[in-house]
Motif scaffolding. Structure first.
Motif, short mmCIF file in Angstrom:
data_model
loop_
_atom_site.label_atom_id
_atom_site.label_comp_id
_atom_site.label_asym_id
_atom_site.label_seq_id
_atom_site.Cartn_x
_atom_site.Cartn_y
_atom_site.Cartn_z
N ARG A 43 0.77 -1.25 -0.01
CA ARG A 43 0.01 0.08 0.16
C ARG A 43 1.00 1.32 0.11
N VAL A 44 0.45 2.36 -0.94
CA VAL A 44 1.23 3.63 -0.76
C VAL A 44 0.52 4.51 0.24
N LYS A 45 1.11 5.15 1.00
CA LYS A 45 0.38 6.16 1.86
C LYS A 45 1.32 7.51 2.13
N GLU A 46 0.54 8.54 1.99
CA GLU A 46 1.11 9.86 2.51
C GLU A 46 1.29 10.02 3.86
N VAL A 47 2.54 10.46 4.10
CA VAL A 47 2.93 10.51 5.72
C VAL A 47 3.50 12.11 6.09
N LYS A 48 3.47 12.35 7.27
CA LYS A 48 4.17 13.51 7.63
C LYS A 48 4.77 13.07 9.10
N SER A 55 5.58 -0.08 10.88
CA SER A 55 6.68 -0.50 11.38
C SER A 55 7.35 0.61 12.51
N GLY A 56 6.42 1.87 12.71
CA GLY A 56 7.01 2.79 13.47
C GLY A 56 6.32 3.98 13.24
N THR A 57 6.95 5.35 13.81
CA THR A 57 6.55 6.58 13.88
C THR A 57 7.54 7.28 12.98
N VAL A 58 7.05 8.16 12.12
CA VAL A 58 7.78 9.12 11.32
C VAL A 58 8.12 10.30 12.16
N ILE A 59 9.37 10.63 12.38
CA ILE A 59 10.01 11.73 13.15
C ILE A 59 10.46 12.66 12.30
N ALA A 60 10.82 12.63 10.97
CA ALA A 60 11.33 13.80 10.41
C ALA A 60 11.25 13.44 9.01
N ILE A 61 11.19 14.44 8.27
CA ILE A 61 11.17 14.10 6.48
C ILE A 61 12.24 15.51 6.19
N ASP A 62 13.26 14.67 5.12
CA ASP A 62 14.02 16.03 4.47
C ASP A 62 14.03 15.76 3.10
N ASN A 63 14.89 16.24 2.23
CA ASN A 63 14.88 16.02 0.88
C ASN A 63 15.41 14.44 0.44
N GLU A 64 16.24 14.03 1.27
CA GLU A 64 16.66 12.70 1.25
C GLU A 64 15.90 11.74 1.55
N LEU A 68 12.65 7.16 10.81
CA LEU A 68 11.48 6.61 11.23
C LEU A 68 11.86 5.95 12.65
N ARG A 69 11.24 6.00 13.78
CA ARG A 69 11.56 5.53 15.01
C ARG A 69 10.70 3.89 14.97
N GLN A 70 11.51 3.16 15.32
CA GLN A 70 11.05 1.68 15.64
C GLN A 70 11.67 1.30 16.87
N SER A 71 10.74 0.51 17.70
CA SER A 71 11.23 0.06 18.78
C SER A 71 12.37 0.75 19.47
N GLY A 72 12.23 2.11 19.77
CA GLY A 72 12.94 3.04 20.57
C GLY A 72 14.20 3.07 19.80
N GLN A 73 14.48 2.67 18.40
CA GLN A 73 15.48 3.16 17.63
C GLN A 73 15.40 4.13 16.33
N THR A 74 16.27 4.94 15.97
CA THR A 74 15.78 5.93 14.76
C THR A 74 16.65 5.34 13.61
N LYS A 75 15.90 5.17 12.62
CA LYS A 75 16.33 4.65 11.24
C LYS A 75 16.02 5.49 9.94
N ARG A 76 16.93 5.55 9.32
CA ARG A 76 16.59 6.64 7.95
C ARG A 76 16.44 5.60 6.67
N ILE A 77 15.54 6.12 6.06
CA ILE A 77 14.90 5.52 4.67
C ILE A 77 15.13 6.41 3.66
N VAL A 78 16.08 6.34 3.06
CA VAL A 78 16.47 7.38 1.90
C VAL A 78 15.70 6.91 0.70
N ILE A 79 15.30 7.88 -0.29
CA ILE A 79 14.85 7.60 -1.41
C ILE A 79 15.73 6.69 -2.48
N PRO A 80 15.42 5.70 -2.85
CA PRO A 80 16.09 4.78 -3.84
C PRO A 80 16.78 5.67 -4.73
N GLY A 81 18.15 5.55 -5.07
CA GLY A 81 18.80 6.09 -6.25
C GLY A 81 19.28 7.79 -5.71
#
Length: 82
Positions: A43-48, A55-64, A68-81
């Motif tokens: 599924r595709v979802k718009e988030v803020k 899998s967690g909560t969006v804590i920030a969005i930037d140009n890259e 995402l915060r998951q189970s107390g850890q922060t993880k960056r998910i980048v745009i492919p490419g």
């Protein structure tokens, strides 16, 4: 460019992981960034910031990408490419 060239330039095999959250793109002003994410379900979802995804909560969005915060850890998910 020919149609074949455009197609190969616009697609990347294996860029999106099938069983995890992927960022498709980001948009908006710097003070109101949003992102389109593909969930592990496909599924595709718009988030803020503050949005919950499977899998967690969006804590920030930037140009890259998205932070995402998951189970107390922060993880960056980048745009492919990017």
């Amino acid at each position: 460019m020919s149609n074949a060239n455009v197609k190969s330039a616009a697609t990347q095999k294996g860029a999106l992981k099938k069983n995890s959250v992927s960022v498709l793109g980001v948009f908006g002003s710097k003070t109101d960034m949003r992102a389109l994410v593909r969930l592990s379900s496909g599924r595709v979802k718009e988030v803020k910031p503050g949005s919950r995804v499977s899998s967690g909560t969006v804590i920030a969005i930037d140009n890259e990408g998205v932070m995402l915060r998951q189970s107390g850890q922060t993880k960056r998910i980048v745009i492919p490419g990017s």
